[in-house]
Scaffold this active site. Structure first.
Site, mmCIF file in Angstrom:
data_model
loop_
_atom_site.group_PDB
_atom_site.id
_atom_site.type_symbol
_atom_site.label_atom_id
_atom_site.label_comp_id
_atom_site.label_asym_id
_atom_site.label_seq_id
_atom_site.Cartn_x
_atom_site.Cartn_y
_atom_site.Cartn_z
ATOM 1 N N ASP A 82 -10.211 -113.899 1.718
ATOM 2 C CA ASP A 82 -10.391 -115.181 1.036
ATOM 3 C C ASP A 82 -9.149 -116.044 1.141
ATOM 4 O O ASP A 82 -8.040 -115.563 1.353
ATOM 5 C CB ASP A 82 -10.770 -114.983 -0.431
ATOM 6 N N GLU A 177 -8.976 -111.759 -3.352
ATOM 7 C CA GLU A 177 -7.607 -111.426 -3.751
ATOM 8 C C GLU A 177 -6.949 -112.593 -4.464
ATOM 9 O O GLU A 177 -6.186 -112.409 -5.423
ATOM 10 C CB GLU A 177 -6.788 -111.022 -2.523
#
Length: 411
Positions: A82, A177
């Site tokens: 991400d 994350e």
């Protein structure tokens, strides 16, 4: 240009073009479905290069195995898919500047934007390198698609060269994350390794075994809503109370923009709502647990003070743990850190031990029983339009990881 340089560059340019921004306001897992676009791409690529046990878990992580060719500890290599919600990450257009000659770098889609050694001193050390940036309207996403590119390049090389001795490697590409949800409780068991590394660090040679400890806070202020024409003596404006709360918190010494090194901070990163009701999102950071607890108590005290000044308002403060300084566990057994230092030195790179003013998936994994320091990728000026990375730094990270797993086979 070396093969590693060609491979990491091609992969980063390709991966960065896929929108994978996470969303902390989402209750799904992963938080955004678009992260699965890259997850499926990586799973297909891993299968194509011959990795074993390739799977996309129901929590959105990509897992795979590079089978052992020698005895040694099972090692995990992780990177997150991400990109940060802090800045636009849709429509990323990566570009490569060949043989950076020094001086300012300008951006085709934002002519007034300038990246220079004055802004980013590390750039001055990269003259002659190939530099990757976005076009000026988005972040690049090297955080952490550079890490993904490094791990994928290493895996492809090892699978193509079975004569290289290395222990079993478990690869993991995680979602979310950036919003603190990268390590699902099932991940440590699914990895099944003795220790691991995240490829989520910055400058050449960084080997990090210390991070912030972090909490996240949500403060809700409910005022009294009424028509503005008849509001005298009745209305309680939640936005005004939110502003007073922020002013109560230390501004001159305890926010990100005025702190560095080992200083902690508090940071209001979102404020949403109306005069009737407001929600503030706040992060608290400190390298020591006592300091983190003190920041939480300061926030609670400030909220209580606001509530006391306006009893008609309702003020709630919820603080939840996010991650803890990995040093508390790693300092008990520095084996993975020592191995990473040895790998750097074997490649002619002096390791740099620096405390991260942030956290990684490794923070949570270490806390959950999988020692997991963080290794460099080269990423710089992350979470904004000036983000950049050196292709040569990424290739160096591949070489260090290759050396690391080879050293582990000799241990």
């Amino acid at each position: 240009m070396t093969q590693f340089e060609r491979d990491v560059e091609e992969r980063l340019v390709r991966y960065a073009s896929v929108d994978t921004q996470s969303d902390e306001n989402s209750a799904t897992q992963p938080s955004t479905a678009i992260q699965l676009d890259l997850a499926r791409m990586l799973a297909d690529e891993l299968t194509a290069i011959g990795a074993a046990e390739v799977t996309v878990t129901d929590y959105g992580a990509v897992l795979a195995t590079v089978p052992a060719t020698a005895e040694g500890p099972a090692i995990g290599l992780l990177a997150h898919m991400d990109t940060a919600p802090a800045y636009n990450a849709t429509g990323v257009k990566p570009r490569v500047i060949r043989g950076y000659a020094g001086g300012p770098i300008r951006f085709p889609d934002a002519p007034d934007l300038v990246l220079s050694p004055e802004i980013a001193p590390y750039l001055a050390t990269k003259i002659g390198d190939d530099i990757i940036t976005a076009s000026g309207l988005t972040l690049l996403g090297a955080d952490d698609k550079a890490g993904v590119s490094v791990v994928m390049t290493l895996a492809a090389h090892l699978l193509a060269h079975p004569e290289i001795a290395h222990p079993k490697l478990r690869l993991a590409f995680t979602p979310d994350e950036e919003i603190g949800r990268g390590v699902d409780p099932r991940l440590p068991a699914d990895l099944g390794v003795d220790f691991a590394y995240t490829l989520d660090g910055g400058a050449l040679g960084e080997v990090e075994h210390e991070t912030f400890s972090a909490d996240g806070a949500k403060v809700k202020i409910t005022g009294v809503s009424t028509h503005t024409g008849t509001a005298q003596g009745k209305m309680v404006n939640a936005l005004h109370l939110a502003a007073k709360l922020i002013e109560l918190l230390p501004q001159a010494t305890q926010t990100p923009e005025v702190t560095a090194g080992r200083d902690g901070f508090w940071h209001v990163y979102a404020l949403t709502g109306t005069a009737a009701e407001v929600e503030l999102s706040i992060i608290l950071r400190d390298f020591e647990l006592a300091g983190l607890a003190a920041r939480g108590e300061l926030l609670r005290t400030a909220c209580a003070a606001i509530a006391a000044t306006e009893p008609r308002a309702k003020v709630t403060c919820e603080i939840r743990p996010q991650y803890r300084n990995m040093r508390y566990w790693l300092e008990k057994d520095m084996t993975p850190v020592t191995l990473a230092h040895a790998a750097c030195r074997a490649e002619g790179i002096e390791p740099v031990a620096r405390a991260i003013r942030g956290g990684t998936d490794g923070s949570r994994l270490t806390e959950m029983g999988v020692p997991c320091p963080n290794l460099f990728t080269g990423m710089q000026e992350i979470h904004g339009p000036l983000e950049w990375i050196s292709v040569q730094d990424m290739a160096a990270a591949v070489r260090v990881c290759l050396r690391l797993v080879s050293l582990a086979a000799q241990a």
